[in-house]
Motif scaffolding. Structure first.
Motif, PDB file in Angstrom:
ATOM      1  N   LYS A 182      34.526 -15.514  -9.619  1.00 44.95           N
ATOM      2  CA  LYS A 182      35.103 -16.062 -10.850  1.00 44.95           C
ATOM      3  C   LYS A 182      35.742 -14.955 -11.697  1.00 44.95           C
ATOM      4  O   LYS A 182      36.831 -15.123 -12.258  1.00 44.95           O
ATOM      5  N   GLU A 183      35.045 -13.805 -11.743  1.00 48.39           N
ATOM      6  CA  GLU A 183      35.592 -12.676 -12.506  1.00 48.39           C
ATOM      7  C   GLU A 183      36.907 -12.195 -11.905  1.00 48.39           C
ATOM      8  O   GLU A 183      37.872 -11.916 -12.619  1.00 48.39           O
ATOM      9  N   SER A 184      36.953 -12.089 -10.566  1.00 46.08           N
ATOM     10  CA  SER A 184      38.174 -11.626  -9.895  1.00 46.08           C
ATOM     11  C   SER A 184      39.335 -12.568 -10.161  1.00 46.08           C
ATOM     12  O   SER A 184      40.461 -12.131 -10.444  1.00 46.08           O
TER      13      SER A 184
ATOM     14  N   ALA B 288      37.531 -11.096  -0.755  1.00 45.12           N
ATOM     15  CA  ALA B 288      36.381 -10.560  -0.014  1.00 45.12           C
ATOM     16  C   ALA B 288      36.389  -9.034  -0.057  1.00 45.12           C
ATOM     17  O   ALA B 288      35.338  -8.405  -0.194  1.00 45.12           O
ATOM     18  N   ALA B 289      37.569  -8.443   0.050  1.00 45.52           N
ATOM     19  CA  ALA B 289      37.682  -6.977  -0.008  1.00 45.52           C
ATOM     20  C   ALA B 289      37.233  -6.451  -1.366  1.00 45.52           C
ATOM     21  O   ALA B 289      36.619  -5.382  -1.463  1.00 45.52           O
ATOM     22  N   HIS B 290      37.515  -7.220  -2.433  1.00 41.21           N
ATOM     23  CA  HIS B 290      37.054  -6.830  -3.781  1.00 41.21           C
ATOM     24  C   HIS B 290      35.530  -6.713  -3.826  1.00 41.21           C
ATOM     25  O   HIS B 290      34.980  -5.989  -4.642  1.00 41.21           O
ATOM     26  N   GLN B 291      34.857  -7.490  -2.945  1.00 39.60           N
ATOM     27  CA  GLN B 291      33.383  -7.473  -2.909  1.00 39.60           C
ATOM     28  C   GLN B 291      32.853  -6.627  -1.745  1.00 39.60           C
ATOM     29  O   GLN B 291      31.692  -6.735  -1.377  1.00 39.60           O
TER      30      GLN B 291
ATOM     31  N   GLY C  93      29.316 -23.969  -4.222  1.00 42.24           N
ATOM     32  CA  GLY C  93      28.736 -22.907  -5.036  1.00 42.24           C
ATOM     33  C   GLY C  93      27.270 -23.080  -5.355  1.00 42.24           C
ATOM     34  O   GLY C  93      26.709 -22.276  -6.085  1.00 42.24           O
ATOM     35  N   SER C  94      26.618 -24.125  -4.831  1.00 43.24           N
ATOM     36  CA  SER C  94      25.213 -24.347  -5.151  1.00 43.24           C
ATOM     37  C   SER C  94      24.323 -23.241  -4.578  1.00 43.24           C
ATOM     38  O   SER C  94      23.236 -22.984  -5.085  1.00 43.24           O
ATOM     39  N   SER C  95      24.801 -22.567  -3.532  1.00 40.45           N
ATOM     40  CA  SER C  95      24.018 -21.478  -2.931  1.00 40.45           C
ATOM     41  C   SER C  95      24.261 -20.153  -3.636  1.00 40.45           C
ATOM     42  O   SER C  95      23.629 -19.152  -3.320  1.00 40.45           O
ATOM     43  N   GLY C  96      25.183 -20.145  -4.586  1.00 44.28           N
ATOM     44  CA  GLY C  96      25.525 -18.887  -5.264  1.00 44.28           C
ATOM     45  C   GLY C  96      26.582 -18.084  -4.534  1.00 44.28           C
ATOM     46  O   GLY C  96      26.990 -17.026  -4.997  1.00 44.28           O
ATOM     47  N   THR C  97      27.031 -18.592  -3.389  1.00 46.42           N
ATOM     48  CA  THR C  97      28.094 -17.900  -2.640  1.00 46.42           C
ATOM     49  C   THR C  97      29.153 -18.914  -2.199  1.00 46.42           C
ATOM     50  O   THR C  97      28.915 -20.120  -2.156  1.00 46.42           O
TER      51      THR C  97
ATOM     52  N   GLN D 215      31.806 -13.679   5.785  1.00 45.62           N
ATOM     53  CA  GLN D 215      32.301 -13.273   4.471  1.00 45.62           C
ATOM     54  C   GLN D 215      31.861 -14.308   3.432  1.00 45.62           C
ATOM     55  O   GLN D 215      32.532 -15.307   3.221  1.00 45.62           O
ATOM     56  N   LYS D 216      30.742 -14.040   2.787  1.00 45.29           N
ATOM     57  CA  LYS D 216      30.241 -14.936   1.747  1.00 45.29           C
ATOM     58  C   LYS D 216      30.427 -14.243   0.400  1.00 45.29           C
ATOM     59  O   LYS D 216      29.836 -13.198   0.142  1.00 45.29           O
ATOM     60  N   LEU D 217      31.255 -14.830  -0.438  1.00 47.82           N
ATOM     61  CA  LEU D 217      31.590 -14.207  -1.713  1.00 47.82           C
ATOM     62  C   LEU D 217      30.596 -14.640  -2.791  1.00 47.82           C
ATOM     63  O   LEU D 217      30.269 -15.821  -2.920  1.00 47.82           O
ATOM     64  N   GLU D 218      30.123 -13.651  -3.546  1.00 41.49           N
ATOM     65  CA  GLU D 218      29.240 -13.956  -4.678  1.00 41.49           C
ATOM     66  C   GLU D 218      30.033 -14.723  -5.722  1.00 41.49           C
ATOM     67  O   GLU D 218      31.108 -14.286  -6.155  1.00 41.49           O
TER      68      GLU D 218
END
Length: 594
Positions: A276-278, A255-258, A300-304, A268-271
Motif C-alpha cells: 500500500k505504501e509503495s 516485489a523488487a521493492h520488497q 489481503g486477509s493473510s496479510g500478503t 513472491q508474496k508481498l506484504e
C-alpha cells in the motif's frame, strides 16, 4: 480509478452457462474406481520396440508408404522446394492424377480425408486399436508473402495508430512489423490464420463448430482443436497481451521493492502494508482508494498479496477497451494503451469473445473437449487468459477446456504453476496440453531483429528440462487431488518413458483418464499404438480437408519430418523390421483385423 488487473470479462462468458453444463456428479465430486488403487503396486512397462504391436493396425502398403514418405523427407532439395514441386506436379499430371498421387503419398500419410464422412473409417480403425482422435480441420489460404504481410498489417494496426503513429504507449514486441507479417515463416506443425473481416471469422467459427460436431459423432470423449487468431481481429490479442504483461511486470517491480525479485512466481508474496505504501508513493491512487482495493472478502486477509490476488483486482467494465489501461511508472497514473478505440474496434473485441463462448458451449453440448492451440508469444498472454476464463466457467464438473503450454518458453513453468494454483483455489478442473513449441525459429529471429529479449530457452536440453519440470508439477497435482488433467503431446520417446515412470512412482492408473498422450497422425505410431493397446488414453492429432487446401499443412509436415528423420533413423528401422518379420512369416497380404 481503481487498479483493474483483468480477471477478464467474466460476465460476457458467464451468460446462460448453467443450462449447458453437465449435471453434477453425486456429492459434487468426481468418483474414482476403487480398483485403481490396487493397481498402484503394478508397474506398467511398454515395449516400444515391439513392431508387431505397434503396426498391427497397418497393412503392408501403409508401411511401405510410411517408409517412402519418411525417406523423401530426408532429401533437402525435395523438402526445400516441396511447394514448387507440388505445383509443378499438378500442372504436369492434371488435378485428378495429382490428387491420386498425393493420396498415395503425403496426403495419405498425414491427412485423414477430405470431409467429416471420409475420415470416419480411419477414426474407427484407430479407435479399435486403442487410439482416439483430436480433429483438426487443416485448410489454409494459399497466400503469397506480400498478401499475408498486407493482411497482417491491416489487422494488427488500430485506427488510432494509423492516424498518429508512435504517440501511444506501445512496446515493439506487441506491435505488428511488416517483415514478420507473414506468420507462416519458420513455423512447424501449426496452422496460420490471417484476418480478413468479421464474416470470415464467423465462417471459421462455423468450421470449428462442424469439427466439434464431427468429434462428438465420431468418437467417445473426443477432442477438437481451435485457434484464437481464427476467431477475431488479432489487434485485440496484441493489445490485451501487452496490457497483461505490463501489469505482471508492475507486480514484479513492487516485489523488487520488497526484496523478492528472482523468485518463482507464486513464491513472491508481498506484504500488504508495504504494498500500500509503495502504491501511494508511486501516485497510482490516493490512500483511501488503495485501501478499498484490498478489502475484498479474501483479498489481503493473510496479510500478503501474491500474483493471483493481484490478478483479481478488477471490476467488470461494460466497455472492453477500458480494460486496456497500463501503469505509467513516471507519472504514477493509469493510462490507456491507445488514445482511442473506434466503435467498430470495440465491437470486434466483443465478437471474438462471443465466438469463443459459442464454441465452448457447443463442446459441452456434444461431449467434446476443446483444445486451444498456443500461438506466438506476442498473442499468447491474451490467448491464455481467455482460455483460463473459459476453464473457470466450463471446467467446474469435468475438464472440457484445455490450454496449451509451450515448454520451449523460459516462462513456461511459471505459467503452468500459476494456473494450477488458481484452479486449486477456485475448485475447477485444470486441463493442459504440454508441447515443446511450434514457433521457435520465428520467435528467435523476430526478437533479435526487433530488439527484445529472446523468449525461448537457450537450447534443446533446456527445453527438455522445462518440459519435464512442468509435466512433473502437473502429475504431482493429479496425484494430490485428481482434478488436474494433462495431455503429453510429444513425439519424444524419452519424454513418454519419463511420464510412464512418474505415473508408476505415483500409482497413477491409466484408466483414470487424467494423463493423455498425443502424437500427429502419420508419425510415431511405435509410441501411440502400444500405449493405446496397454490401456492408456492416447490420441492422434487428425487433420482433414480437401487435397488442394491442405497443401500448406503438408508442406510443413515435410519440413518437420526432415528434422526428425535426419536426427533419428529409429522409426524407419522399426518399419523395415516389421516388414521383414511379416515377409518371413508369409504375411505378404497382411490385413488388420478389428
Amino acid at each position: 480509478p481503481a487498479i483493474k488487473l483483468l480477471y477478464l470479462l467474466s460476465s460476457l462468458f458467464r451468460s446462460s452457462v448453467a443450462s449447458t453444463q453437465p449435471k453434477e456428479v453425486e456429492g459434487g465430486k468426481e468418483q474414482h474406481v476403487d480398483g485403481c488403487k490396487v493397481v498402484k503396486a503394478v508397474q506398467i512397462a511398454i515395449d516400444f520396440d515391439n513392431t508387431r504391436e505397434a503396426y498391427k493396425s497397418k497393412d503392408n502398403i501403409e508401411l511401405l508408404r510410411s517408409l517412402l514418405v519418411f525417406k523423401l523427407c530426408t532429401f533437402d532439395f525435395l523438402v526445400d522446394k516441396n511447394k514448387e514441386l507440388m505445383d509443378l506436379s499438378k500442372k504436369v499430371f492434371g488435378q485428378q492424377l495429382f490428387e491420386s498421387l498425393m493420396k498415395m503419398t503425403f496426403y495419405g500419410q498425414f491427412v485423414a480425408g477430405e470431409d467429416h464422412n471420409s475420415i470416419k473409417p480411419l477414426i474407427h480403425k484407430n479407435q479399435a486399436f486403442g487410439v482416439g482422435s483430436v480433429l483438426d480441420y487443416s485448410v489454409e489460404e494459399d497466400l503469397t508473402q506480400e498478401e499475408a504481410e498486407k493482411k497482417e498489417m491491416d489487422a494488427c494496426v488500430s485506427e488510432a495508430e494509423k492516424e498518429s503513429p508512435g504517440i501511444d504507449h506501445r512496446e515493439k514486441k506487441y506491435k505488428a512489423h511488416r517483415q514478420f507479417g507473414d506468420r507462416r515463416g519458420g513455423v512447424i506443425s501449426a496452422r496460420t490464420y490471417f484476418y480478413a473481416d468479421e464474416a470470415k471469422c464467423d465462417n471459421q467459427m462455423e468450421t470449428f463448430l462442424n469439427c466439434i460436431k464431427a468429434s462428438g459423432g465420431a468418437s467417445v470423449d473426443g477432442f477438437s482443436a481451435i485457434k484464437m487468431t481464427a476467431l477475431g481481429r488479432p489487434q485485440f490479442l496484441l493489445q490485451f497481451s501487452e496490457v497483461l504483461v505490463k501489469w505482471r511486470r508492475f507486480f514484479n517491480l513492487l516485489a523488487a521493492h520488497q526484496g523478492k525479485s528472482g523468485m518463482d512466481a507464486l513464491e513472491q508474496k508481498l506484504e500488504l502494508g508495504q504494498l500500500k505504501e509503495s502504491l501511494t508513493k508511486l501516485g497510482v491512487g490516493n490512500k483511501d482508494d488503495i485501501e478499498n482495493w484490498f478489502t475484498g472478502e479474501k483479498l489481503g486477509s493473510s496479510g500478503t498479496i501474491d500474483l493471483l490476488d493481484w490478478n483479481s483486482l478488477i471490476n467488470d467494465r461494460t466497455s472492453i477497451s477500458n480494460l486496456l489501461v497500463i501503469p505509467n511508472y513516471e507519472t504514477g497514473q493509469l493510462e490507456p494503451l491507445l488514445s482511442k478505440f473506434t466503435v467498430e474496434e470495440e465491437k470486434q473485441m466483443k465478437r471474438m469473445l462471443q465466438r469463443v463462448d459459442v464454441l465452448a458451449k457447443h463442446a459441452v453440448g456434444n461431449g467434446v473437449r476443446l483444445m486451444v492451440d498456443a500461438e506466438q508469444t506476442y498473442f499468447q498472454p491474451a490467448i491464455s487468459r481467455l482460455t483460463l476464463e473459459m476453464q473457470r466457467i466450463f471446467n467446474r464438473e469435468k475438464p472440457i477446456i484445455f490450454n496449451t503450454y509451450q515448454c520451449y518458453l523460459k516462462e513456461a513453468y511459471d505459467n503452468v504453476s500459476v494456473d494450477v494454483e488458481l484452479s486449486r483455489r477456485e475448485g475447477w478442473y485444470f486441463g493442459a496440453k504440454l508441447v515443446r513449441g511450434a514457433y521457435m525459429y520465428q520467435e528467435r529471429s523476430r526478437a533479435k531483429e526487433i530488439g527484445y529479449e529472446d523468449p525461448i530457452n537457450p537450447d534443446y536440453e533446456a527445453t527438455n528440462r522445462m518440459y519435464h519440470k512442468c509435466l512433473e508439477f502437473v502429475l504431482e497435482e493429479i496425484n494430490q487431488n485428481r482434478k488436474a488433467n494433462v495431455m503429453v503431446a510429444s513425439h519424444n520417446e524419452d519424454t513418454v518413458k519419463f511420464t510412464l515412470e512418474k505415473m508408476n512412482e505415483m500409482g497413477l492408473c491409466p484408466t483414470e483418464n487424467k494423463v493423455y498422450f498425443g502424437q500427429l497422425l502419420g508419425m510415431c505410431d511405435q509410441i501411440s499404438f502400444p500405449l493405446g493397446q496397454a490401456g492408456f488414453p492416447v490420441y492422434k492429432y487428425v487433420p482433414y480437408g480437401p487435397v488442394n487446401e491442405v497443401i500448406p499443412y503438408l508442406s510443413r509436415r515435410a519440413l518437420e519430418n526432415r528434422g526428425i528423420m535426419k536426427g533419428s533413423q529409429r522409426e524407419r528401422s522399426l518399419l523395415w523390421k516389421e516388414l521383414k518379420r511379416r515377409f518371413l512369416n508369409g504375411q505378404i497380404l497382411y490385413k488388420p483385423v478389428y
